[in-house]
Design a protein around this motif. Structure first.
Motif, mmCIF file in Angstrom:
data_model
loop_
_atom_site.group_PDB
_atom_site.id
_atom_site.type_symbol
_atom_site.label_atom_id
_atom_site.label_comp_id
_atom_site.label_asym_id
_atom_site.label_seq_id
_atom_site.Cartn_x
_atom_site.Cartn_y
_atom_site.Cartn_z
ATOM 1 N N LEU A 83 2.547 -9.523 -0.093
ATOM 2 C CA LEU A 83 1.380 -10.019 0.622
ATOM 3 C C LEU A 83 0.310 -10.598 -0.305
ATOM 4 O O LEU A 83 -0.841 -10.731 0.104
ATOM 5 N N GLY A 84 0.686 -10.969 -1.549
ATOM 6 C CA GLY A 84 -0.329 -11.412 -2.488
ATOM 7 C C GLY A 84 -0.171 -12.802 -3.053
ATOM 8 O O GLY A 84 -1.008 -13.233 -3.848
ATOM 9 N N TRP A 85 0.867 -13.552 -2.661
ATOM 10 C CA TRP A 85 1.135 -14.856 -3.276
ATOM 11 C C TRP A 85 0.596 -16.028 -2.462
ATOM 12 O O TRP A 85 0.588 -17.172 -2.939
ATOM 13 N N THR A 123 4.225 -2.104 -5.779
ATOM 14 C CA THR A 123 4.523 -3.426 -6.332
ATOM 15 C C THR A 123 5.084 -4.362 -5.278
ATOM 16 O O THR A 123 4.659 -5.520 -5.148
ATOM 17 N N LEU A 124 6.045 -3.873 -4.482
ATOM 18 C CA LEU A 124 6.684 -4.729 -3.482
ATOM 19 C C LEU A 124 5.702 -5.183 -2.410
ATOM 20 O O LEU A 124 5.679 -6.360 -2.032
ATOM 21 N N VAL A 125 4.874 -4.253 -1.921
ATOM 22 C CA VAL A 125 3.944 -4.618 -0.845
ATOM 23 C C VAL A 125 2.884 -5.590 -1.353
ATOM 24 O O VAL A 125 2.571 -6.591 -0.689
ATOM 25 N N MET A 126 2.341 -5.329 -2.530
ATOM 26 C CA MET A 126 1.310 -6.228 -3.062
ATOM 27 C C MET A 126 1.889 -7.592 -3.420
ATOM 28 O O MET A 126 1.218 -8.618 -3.275
ATOM 29 N N LEU A 159 -5.660 -10.543 -10.924
ATOM 30 C CA LEU A 159 -5.423 -9.287 -11.633
ATOM 31 C C LEU A 159 -6.516 -8.249 -11.379
ATOM 32 O O LEU A 159 -6.192 -7.106 -11.012
ATOM 33 N N PRO A 160 -7.804 -8.553 -11.557
ATOM 34 C CA PRO A 160 -8.800 -7.510 -11.252
ATOM 35 C C PRO A 160 -8.830 -7.124 -9.783
ATOM 36 O O PRO A 160 -9.079 -5.954 -9.446
ATOM 37 N N GLY A 161 -8.543 -8.073 -8.888
ATOM 38 C CA GLY A 161 -8.463 -7.711 -7.479
ATOM 39 C C GLY A 161 -7.315 -6.760 -7.199
ATOM 40 O O GLY A 161 -7.432 -5.850 -6.365
ATOM 41 N N THR A 162 -6.211 -6.947 -7.905
ATOM 42 C CA THR A 162 -5.073 -6.045 -7.753
ATOM 43 C C THR A 162 -5.420 -4.645 -8.249
ATOM 44 O O THR A 162 -5.032 -3.632 -7.633
ATOM 45 N N ILE A 163 -6.140 -4.560 -9.349
ATOM 46 C CA ILE A 163 -6.555 -3.253 -9.869
ATOM 47 C C ILE A 163 -7.427 -2.527 -8.847
ATOM 48 O O ILE A 163 -7.254 -1.317 -8.599
ATOM 49 N N LEU A 164 -8.343 -3.236 -8.241
ATOM 50 C CA LEU A 164 -9.200 -2.612 -7.229
ATOM 51 C C LEU A 164 -8.388 -2.157 -6.015
ATOM 52 O O LEU A 164 -8.660 -1.100 -5.441
ATOM 53 N N SER A 165 -7.388 -2.937 -5.628
ATOM 54 C CA SER A 165 -6.553 -2.548 -4.492
ATOM 55 C C SER A 165 -5.741 -1.293 -4.806
ATOM 56 O O SER A 165 -5.614 -0.389 -3.969
ATOM 57 N N ILE A 176 2.204 -6.473 -13.600
ATOM 58 C CA ILE A 176 3.480 -6.741 -12.934
ATOM 59 C C ILE A 176 3.262 -7.459 -11.611
ATOM 60 O O ILE A 176 3.913 -8.479 -11.311
ATOM 61 N N VAL A 177 2.342 -6.946 -10.796
ATOM 62 C CA VAL A 177 2.086 -7.554 -9.486
ATOM 63 C C VAL A 177 1.545 -8.976 -9.643
ATOM 64 O O VAL A 177 1.974 -9.903 -8.936
ATOM 65 N N THR A 178 0.621 -9.177 -10.571
ATOM 66 C CA THR A 178 0.043 -10.509 -10.780
ATOM 67 C C THR A 178 1.102 -11.498 -11.231
ATOM 68 O O THR A 178 1.144 -12.646 -10.766
ATOM 69 N N THR A 179 1.980 -11.086 -12.145
ATOM 70 C CA THR A 179 3.041 -11.975 -12.621
ATOM 71 C C THR A 179 3.961 -12.397 -11.480
ATOM 72 O O THR A 179 4.294 -13.586 -11.324
ATOM 73 N N LEU A 180 4.370 -11.440 -10.655
ATOM 74 C CA LEU A 180 5.241 -11.760 -9.524
ATOM 75 C C LEU A 180 4.542 -12.678 -8.520
ATOM 76 O O LEU A 180 5.147 -13.632 -8.001
ATOM 77 N N CYS A 181 3.275 -12.406 -8.239
ATOM 78 C CA CYS A 181 2.532 -13.249 -7.288
ATOM 79 C C CYS A 181 2.352 -14.665 -7.813
ATOM 80 O O CYS A 181 2.472 -15.638 -7.049
ATOM 81 N N VAL A 182 2.074 -14.797 -9.100
ATOM 82 C CA VAL A 182 1.872 -16.130 -9.681
ATOM 83 C C VAL A 182 3.170 -16.923 -9.639
ATOM 84 O O VAL A 182 3.186 -18.100 -9.249
#
Length: 346
Positions: free
Chosen positions: A217-219, A211-214, A273-279, A140-146
């Protein structure tokens, strides 16, 4: 003497004439070679990369078991929430020090990966549901950031001028925020705004906050990458020709520019995506992400850090799973990049 020579010349002409040859091949029913699209060429190059194929299989395996976690747990006969040490059917799961009895963290035919110290929950189902939680959140986070990074980056690169300047300053402003520290400070605010101090924060609210914070600050990294790619394409002949022909900016971006920057977008997404999992795992590890009783990779590491001297096996399985997934996803990203652009091959 003359007619054999003419016959030989006619035979040679028949062999050398490409149109006659093509006609003859079609008449014989032979399949003619066809041109391949860029997607087909990419797929052919990717299939020859054994590392990429193996990494893709491992990544798909993780997604499949995360999607099928409830079914697997039902067939297995356990769940990640029941305290089996308190069940009458398993009276000797924990010893007097609340550590798993038996070897390797209590591994047995009933508990394949052992049991959790102190509470006696099943480690196998905890890991299944932990993978499910982390992957769903990361997707979800990766899709929104992309999506956000592509839209803002294309607007900056295509329109330029003041639009590029101000959006660039906004991007720099967001880059100044330390993501993880900002989240640590943001979670108490969310709890105070929506949850009574005497109540426990619901899991869905924690998921929304993460989800909102990542996303918030992730795009920026992807936006800068897309901007630079669009700037390099904006002055190309085919883009200028589309402008001269009267095509709208939306059509130029959608038809001319976007197809030519799919490769860096896709490769960058495989790193996000893997960076998001680690976060997410880190936030749960320090206690500001997911908490009891939600299964999560980071929370398993937090529990294992307290008991690793008495029960090192509790951290073994989630640690191996996390390392394998992140490594394979990064290798998959490298393979996809090489398949799209063979000039950068390893």
């Amino acid at each position: 003497m003359t007619s054999p020579t003419k016959a030989e010349d006619s035979g040679s002409a028949a062999v050398l004439d490409p149109e006659l040859t093509a006609t003859t091949d079609v008449a014989k029913g032979e399949k003619q070679p066809e041109g391949r699209s860029p997607g087909q060429l990419m797929w052919q190059r990717f299939k020859r990369d054994r590392t990429g194929v193996v990494s893709a299989c491992v990544v798909i395996f993780f997604f499949v078991i995360s999607a099928c976690a409830p079914l697997i747990a039902k067939l297995y006969g356990k769940n990640p929430y029941t305290l089996y040490a308190q069940e009458p059917d398993y009276p000797f799961l924990l010893d007097d020090f609340a550590m798993p009895t038996g070897s390797f963290g209590g591994m047995s035919g009933d508990f394949w990966f052992g049991v959790e110290p102190k509470l006696g929950r099943d480690v196998f189902t905890m890991l299944l549901y932990g993978i499910r939680t982390s992957l769903y959140m990361a997707v979800i986070v990766t899709t929104l950031c992309v999506i956000t990074g592509v839209v803002i980056g294309m607007v900056m690169g295509y329109f330029g001028g003041r639009v590029d300047y101000w959006l660039g300053r906004v991007t720099d402003f967001f880059l100044a925020f330390p993501q993880q520290l900002f989240f640590i400070a943001f979670m108490p605010v969310v709890v105070a705004m929506f949850v009574d101090p005497q109540d426990e924060t619901p899991t869905y609210l924690r998921a929304i906050a993460i989800t909102l914070v990542m996303w918030f600050l992730g795009w920026m990294g992807l936006a800068r990458l897309v901007r630079s790619s669009v700037l390099s394409l904006a002055e190309r002949e085919f883009v200028e020709a589309a402008k001269v022909s009267g095509a709208s900016p939306w059509r130029i971006v959608r038809k001319e520019i976007l197809p030519n920057i799919v490769t860096p977008i896709l490769v960058q997404a495989t790193y996000i995506l893997p960076g998001t999992i680690l976060s997410i795992a880190f936030l749960s590890y320090i206690g500001v992400g997911f908490v009891e009783p939600t299964p999560d990779w980071g929370r398993m590491f937090a529990i294992g850090a307290d008991v690793y001297e008495q029960d090192p096996m509790f951290m073994f399985f989630p640690g191996v799973a996390l390392v394998v997934f992140v490594l394979c996803f990064n290798l998959l990203g490298d393979s996809v990049r090489d398949a799209f652009d063979p000039k950068t091959g390893r």
